[in-house]
Design an enzyme around this catalytic site. Structure first.
Site, mmCIF file in Angstrom:
data_model
loop_
_atom_site.group_PDB
_atom_site.id
_atom_site.type_symbol
_atom_site.label_atom_id
_atom_site.label_comp_id
_atom_site.label_asym_id
_atom_site.label_seq_id
_atom_site.Cartn_x
_atom_site.Cartn_y
_atom_site.Cartn_z
ATOM 1 N N CYS A 1 -14.421 -29.656 -19.670
ATOM 2 C CA CYS A 1 -13.653 -29.705 -18.426
ATOM 3 C C CYS A 1 -12.274 -29.088 -18.624
ATOM 4 O O CYS A 1 -11.472 -29.594 -19.412
ATOM 5 C CB CYS A 1 -13.515 -31.164 -17.971
ATOM 6 N N LYS B 1 -22.679 -41.533 -15.575
ATOM 7 C CA LYS B 1 -21.462 -42.186 -16.058
ATOM 8 C C LYS B 1 -21.741 -43.625 -16.493
ATOM 9 O O LYS B 1 -22.531 -44.324 -15.856
ATOM 10 C CB LYS B 1 -20.396 -42.172 -14.958
ATOM 11 N N VAL C 1 -12.575 -37.760 -14.680
ATOM 12 C CA VAL C 1 -11.861 -37.411 -15.899
ATOM 13 C C VAL C 1 -11.049 -36.147 -15.579
ATOM 14 O O VAL C 1 -11.449 -35.360 -14.721
ATOM 15 C CB VAL C 1 -12.822 -37.157 -17.097
ATOM 16 N N GLU D 1 -5.760 -37.490 -12.517
ATOM 17 C CA GLU D 1 -5.184 -36.214 -12.060
ATOM 18 C C GLU D 1 -4.389 -35.577 -13.205
ATOM 19 O O GLU D 1 -3.358 -36.081 -13.631
ATOM 20 C CB GLU D 1 -4.307 -36.351 -10.812
ATOM 21 N N SER D 2 -4.886 -34.439 -13.685
ATOM 22 C CA SER D 2 -4.337 -33.828 -14.893
ATOM 23 C C SER D 2 -2.840 -33.536 -14.802
ATOM 24 O O SER D 2 -2.091 -33.796 -15.757
ATOM 25 C CB SER D 2 -5.107 -32.536 -15.219
#
Length: 244
Positions: free
Chosen positions: A31, A58, A71, A87-88
């Site tokens: 990802c 999951k 993720v 949230e990256s």
């Protein structure tokens, strides 16, 4: 700084992670959004446990912790709760403020806002990348990169962060790393133009030598193999997961 854990999926027990106060990052190895968080953690040399998730099936305990099942998700084990951040971009901003050594965001308020705007503007660019990766027109992706070529030229530095990597470098890198994947996918159609992107071409080579980038770098062939398994309906999340 990276403690790799086995892949967890439906029916998997809660991970046996030591109660050592170290951050826990729920991630997926393929990802690009999760990669952003790994890059920041590694660049700032923050210890953390990686817990890789099968996003197709999951584990139930993840949904208990994080009902969205998304993720990356960062568990702040020392805080009451403990809270789970998602949230990256928000996770990365939290990490840069909470761990001030090796700052990644500019400390100057104007420069910080300018970098945030350029990160926000990258949203449509990464969208264009995914379309190109699926066989669509590549020109919208190249047109998006034009902005970053001009910006790096304007700054006149090795990296967007100056003479060392900064937040903008790391937030756009996962998709730039995947240029080799795009080349593999598109074959003779691939038309990256070094003359159009002279500064970005040099930047790409510098970034490949960055310690945080090297720690999480993935060969294009491996990325392509994962995408093939996903397209076949049986994504192989275990391609790179190692025994702890």
């Amino acid at each position: 700084w990276l403690n790799i854990r086995l892949l967890f999926e439906t029916g998997s027990p809660t991970p046996d992670v030591p109660e050592d106060g170290i951050l826990r990052l729920y991630s997926m190895r393929f990802c690009p959004f999760a990669q952003r968080v790994h890059l920041v953690l590694d660049a700032k040399q923050i210890p953390y446990h990686s817990i890789y998730i099968n996003l197709t099936d999951k584990p139930e305990w993840l949904l208990d912790k994080n009902p969205q099942g998304k993720v990356p998700a960062l568990e702040l084990v020392r805080e009451p709760g403990p809270p789970l951040l998602t949230e990256s971009l928000l996770i990365c901003e939290y990490l840069d403020e909470q761990y001030p050594l090796r700052p990644l965001y500019p400390r100057d308020p104007l420069k910080k806002v300018q970098d945030k705007l350029l990160i926000e503007r990258f949203g449509p660019v990464l969208g264009a990348f995914f379309k190109a990766s699926d066989g669509g027109d590549m020109e919208p992706f190249w047109a998006g990169l034009d902005t970053y070529e001009k910006e790096l030229s304007r700054r006149g530095t090795d990296f967007f962060g100056g003479e060392q990597t900064g937040i903008l470098d790391y937030m756009i890198w996962p998709w730039c790393e995947r240029l080799e994947l795009l080349k593999l996918q598109r074959g003779e159609e691939y038309n990256y133009d070094e003359a159009r992107f002279p500064q970005l071409t040099l930047w790409l080579e510098r970034m490949k030598r960055d310690q945080a980038v090297m720690a999480f770098y993935m060969e294009a062939e491996v990325q392509a193999e994962f995408l093939r398994t996903r397209a076949a309906g049986h994504p192989n999340y275990n391609l790179l997961v190692k025994e702890p």
